[in-house]
Design a protein around this motif. Structure first.
Motif, PDB file in Angstrom:
ATOM      1  N   VAL A   1       0.868  -1.175   0.000  1.00 34.99           N
ATOM      2  CA  VAL A   1       0.000   0.000   0.000  1.00 34.99           C
ATOM      3  C   VAL A   1       0.908   1.230   0.000  1.00 34.99           C
ATOM      4  O   VAL A   1       1.664   1.448   0.945  1.00 34.99           O
ATOM      5  N   LEU A   2       0.845   2.006  -1.078  1.00 36.17           N
ATOM      6  CA  LEU A   2       1.741   3.136  -1.282  1.00 36.17           C
ATOM      7  C   LEU A   2       0.973   4.441  -1.256  1.00 36.17           C
ATOM      8  O   LEU A   2      -0.245   4.461  -1.465  1.00 36.17           O
ATOM      9  N   GLU A   3       1.675   5.541  -1.001  1.00 31.76           N
ATOM     10  CA  GLU A   3       1.033   6.843  -1.145  1.00 31.76           C
ATOM     11  C   GLU A   3       0.717   7.056  -2.623  1.00 31.76           C
ATOM     12  O   GLU A   3       1.455   6.628  -3.508  1.00 31.76           O
ATOM     13  N   TYR A   4      -0.417   7.707  -2.891  1.00 31.76           N
ATOM     14  CA  TYR A   4      -0.887   7.897  -4.261  1.00 31.76           C
ATOM     15  C   TYR A   4      -0.295   9.170  -4.858  1.00 31.76           C
ATOM     16  O   TYR A   4      -0.306  10.225  -4.235  1.00 31.76           O
ATOM     17  N   MET A   5       0.264   9.039  -6.057  1.00 35.46           N
ATOM     18  CA  MET A   5       0.834  10.181  -6.769  1.00 35.46           C
ATOM     19  C   MET A   5      -0.190  10.680  -7.804  1.00 35.46           C
ATOM     20  O   MET A   5      -0.362  10.047  -8.860  1.00 35.46           O
ATOM     21  N   PRO A   6      -0.895  11.771  -7.530  1.00 32.05           N
ATOM     22  CA  PRO A   6      -2.030  12.184  -8.368  1.00 32.05           C
ATOM     23  C   PRO A   6      -1.665  12.559  -9.791  1.00 32.05           C
ATOM     24  O   PRO A   6      -2.503  12.483 -10.685  1.00 32.05           O
ATOM     25  N   ASN A   7      -0.417  12.965 -10.043  1.00 35.82           N
ATOM     26  CA  ASN A   7      -0.052  13.358 -11.401  1.00 35.82           C
ATOM     27  C   ASN A   7       0.428  12.205 -12.261  1.00 35.82           C
ATOM     28  O   ASN A   7       0.801  12.409 -13.422  1.00 35.82           O
ATOM     29  N   GLY A   8       0.452  10.989 -11.703  1.00 36.99           N
ATOM     30  CA  GLY A   8       0.772   9.838 -12.518  1.00 36.99           C
ATOM     31  C   GLY A   8       2.253   9.690 -12.826  1.00 36.99           C
ATOM     32  O   GLY A   8       3.110  10.182 -12.110  1.00 36.99           O
ATOM     33  N   SER A   9       2.562   9.026 -13.930  1.00 36.52           N
ATOM     34  CA  SER A   9       3.941   8.670 -14.245  1.00 36.52           C
ATOM     35  C   SER A   9       4.591   9.665 -15.179  1.00 36.52           C
ATOM     36  O   SER A   9       3.937  10.382 -15.931  1.00 36.52           O
ATOM     37  N   LEU A  10       5.923   9.670 -15.152  1.00 39.38           N
ATOM     38  CA  LEU A  10       6.686  10.499 -16.079  1.00 39.38           C
ATOM     39  C   LEU A  10       6.412  10.080 -17.510  1.00 39.38           C
ATOM     40  O   LEU A  10       6.363  10.908 -18.418  1.00 39.38           O
ATOM     41  N   GLU A  11       6.207   8.781 -17.725  1.00 41.97           N
ATOM     42  CA  GLU A  11       5.929   8.271 -19.065  1.00 41.97           C
ATOM     43  C   GLU A  11       4.701   8.943 -19.674  1.00 41.97           C
ATOM     44  O   GLU A  11       4.666   9.253 -20.863  1.00 41.97           O
ATOM     45  N   LYS A  12       3.685   9.192 -18.829  1.00 40.56           N
ATOM     46  CA  LYS A  12       2.469   9.842 -19.325  1.00 40.56           C
ATOM     47  C   LYS A  12       2.779  11.214 -19.900  1.00 40.56           C
ATOM     48  O   LYS A  12       2.238  11.607 -20.934  1.00 40.56           O
ATOM     49  N   TYR A  13       3.675  11.935 -19.239  1.00 45.89           N
ATOM     50  CA  TYR A  13       3.989  13.292 -19.678  1.00 45.89           C
ATOM     51  C   TYR A  13       4.921  13.306 -20.886  1.00 45.89           C
ATOM     52  O   TYR A  13       4.943  14.265 -21.651  1.00 45.89           O
ATOM     53  N   LEU A  14       5.689  12.224 -21.069  1.00 51.65           N
ATOM     54  CA  LEU A  14       6.605  12.189 -22.209  1.00 51.65           C
ATOM     55  C   LEU A  14       5.911  11.780 -23.498  1.00 51.65           C
ATOM     56  O   LEU A  14       6.188  12.335 -24.565  1.00 51.65           O
ATOM     57  N   TYR A  15       4.999  10.801 -23.411  1.00 55.28           N
ATOM     58  CA  TYR A  15       4.483  10.179 -24.624  1.00 55.28           C
ATOM     59  C   TYR A  15       3.021  10.474 -24.925  1.00 55.28           C
ATOM     60  O   TYR A  15       2.513  10.063 -25.950  1.00 55.28           O
ATOM     61  N   SER A  16       2.340  11.196 -24.050  1.00 50.86           N
ATOM     62  CA  SER A  16       0.952  11.545 -24.320  1.00 50.86           C
ATOM     63  C   SER A  16       0.868  12.891 -25.044  1.00 50.86           C
ATOM     64  O   SER A  16       1.636  13.809 -24.763  1.00 50.86           O
ATOM     65  N   HIS A  17      -0.056  12.986 -25.986  1.00 49.15           N
ATOM     66  CA  HIS A  17      -0.251  14.249 -26.717  1.00 49.15           C
ATOM     67  C   HIS A  17      -0.987  15.287 -25.874  1.00 49.15           C
ATOM     68  O   HIS A  17      -1.056  16.459 -26.252  1.00 49.15           O
ATOM     69  N   ASN A  18      -1.540  14.866 -24.746  1.00 47.92           N
ATOM     70  CA  ASN A  18      -2.317  15.786 -23.911  1.00 47.92           C
ATOM     71  C   ASN A  18      -1.473  16.491 -22.847  1.00 47.92           C
ATOM     72  O   ASN A  18      -1.971  17.352 -22.137  1.00 47.92           O
TER      73      ASN A  18
END
Length: 442
Positions: free
Chosen positions: A254-271
């Motif tokens: 059980v880990l603390e939740y990171m609301p902004n998600g992964s670095l991968e999302k910011y690198l490869y998503s067009h949004n």
């Protein structure tokens, strides 16, 4: 989650060996059939989010194997049973109903007393109880604060330190409820070791639950001991491990939740998009392969050093996984040698990926990401850098190109074939900090 209506058939009581039953999110009406008392094998039952009315049958106290029973969001009324499995249920399982009453631990009002005399007797007992508590608590509180005052801030710091490492206990059924039965709608990531789900505890705290693949159960023979170590670690760039949950059929962190998600999302998503400053700031915080971002876009690390925690045979499994992804150092893949220089190599590959927006496993043949970048430096850095990253024009363009080129140079120094030639992490941070200052001056 169907459109079932009408009442729950009384014949359901014949399913004596049924272990799990979920009827949640339907349009069921009528009452809970008393025949359910015969379902002695039942361990998990969810009747929430329906239109069920009437009382909760007291006969359900006979279901001694029942560990999870959710009655929330219905039209139930009357007294909540308090015996048998109901001793272990929390108030969360009874919320949003018509007029339930009973024990205060269910967060419902007490049921009406049978007589006025009984009501007055209860009030008198409560009064004596409060007086007794006051006689004990007031002197104890005075002595407590006097001792803390005498010992000063040293005691306060020790108390804070102890509280920071106190592990919270979360049961399997709480995790199941928090993640909505590990539903796909809550799935936020998956990998070779398992899947990660978002969940929300009864307190409203958002968590990430990493459920391990049971087929790799042998790789985690020291699971509990390792989790105990992870829970005691505290660093601004380490995701906090709140607790672990482990039994014969289930293993999870059980880990603390990171609301902004992964670095991968910011690198490869067009949004999404990260500029040079943001990427550089994140990479200064990074020391491992996988990064999650918190509310302030501060980098947090996950899955660090698992190859060192596993045994020799299990470590080979993790090595092969990383080798496929292209993050593993050559000496580890060929000779199985482990050192901090392996981490430096992995960091260098990720630094290249962050600024080229090219994954290390997308190259074919003998060509690798490090080779592809090295062939283009120093004169053709624009051929490998993320095309959307360098936005300056005129006099500002050469400065931004120089900044990116210097970052690429640091990354390639981390990825040197020989471990002895790789830059140590302390020097990497120093060089990137210097580059960040140059970037701010552009």
């Amino acid at each position: 989650m169907n459109q079932f209506s009408d009442g729950i058939p009384r014949e359901i009581g014949g399913l004596e060996t049924l272990v799990q039953l979920s009827l949640r999110h339907n349009n069921l009406q009528g009452t809970i059939p008393d025949s359910m008392r015969n379902m002695v094998g039942l361990e998990f039952q969810d009747l929430s989010h329906n239109n069920i009315s009437g009382n909760i049958p007291k006969s359900l106290e006979k279901l001694q194997n029942l560990k999870y029973f959710n009655f929330s969001v219905n039209k139930l009324y009357g007294e909540i049973p308090s015996g048998g499995p109901f001793k272990n249920l929390s108030s969360q399982f009874f919320i949003y109903n018509e007029a339930l009453c009973g024990s205060s631990r269910f967060s419902v009002p007490p049921c009406p007393a049978s007589s006025k005399h009984r009501s007055n007797r209860k009030k008198l007992l409560v009064l004596f109880l409060f007086l007794g508590i006051a006689l004990v608590v007031v002197p104890s509180t005075f002595i407590f604060f006097w001792i803390r005052y005498r010992k000063g801030t040293r005691v306060l710091q020790q108390a804070d330190s102890l509280s920071s490492v106190t592990s919270e206990r979360i049961s399997y059924y709480e995790l199941i409820q928090a993640t909505d039965l590990l539903s796909e709608s809550n799935l936020i990531g998956s990998g070779s070791f398992g899947s990660v789900y978002k969940g929300v505890l009864r307190s409203g705290t958002a968590i990430a639950v990493k459920v391990f693949n049971l087929q790799l159960d042998a790789a985690f023979k020291s699971f509990d001991m390792e989790c105990e170590v992870l829970r005691s670690l505290r660093h601004r760039n380490l995701i906090k491990v709140i607790t672990s949950c482990s039994n014969l059929d289930f293993k999870a962190l059980v880990l603390e939740y990171m609301p902004n998600g992964s670095l991968e999302k910011y690198l490869y998503s067009h949004n999404y998009f990260l500029d040079i400053r943001q990427r550089l700031s994140i990479m200064i915080d990074v020391a491992s392969e996988y990064v999650l971002l918190d509310d302030d876009m501060v980098a947090h690390l996950r899955d660090f050093g698992f190859s060192k925690l596993l045994g020799e045979d299990q470590g080979d499994l993790y090595t092969k996984t990383l080798a496929i992804l292209g993050y593993i150092a050559p000496e580890y893949g060929l000779e199985g040698l482990v050192s901090t220089k392996c981490d430096v190599y992995s960091y260098g590959v990720m630094l290249l990926e962050t600024f080229t927006r090219r994954k290390p496993n997308e190259f074919e043949g003998d060509l690798s990401l490090t080779q592809w970048v090295s062939y283009s430096l120093p004169d053709a850095v624009m051929d490998v850098v993320d095309a959307n990253l360098v936005t300056a024009t005129g006099n500002g363009l050469p400065k931004e190109v120089d900044v990116v080129a210097s970052i690429m140079k640091v990354a390639l120094d981390c990825c040197a074939e020989s471990p002895a030639r790789r830059t140590n992490m302390k020097d990497v941070v120093g060089m990137l900090q210097k580059t960040k200052i140059q970037l701010l001056a552009c």
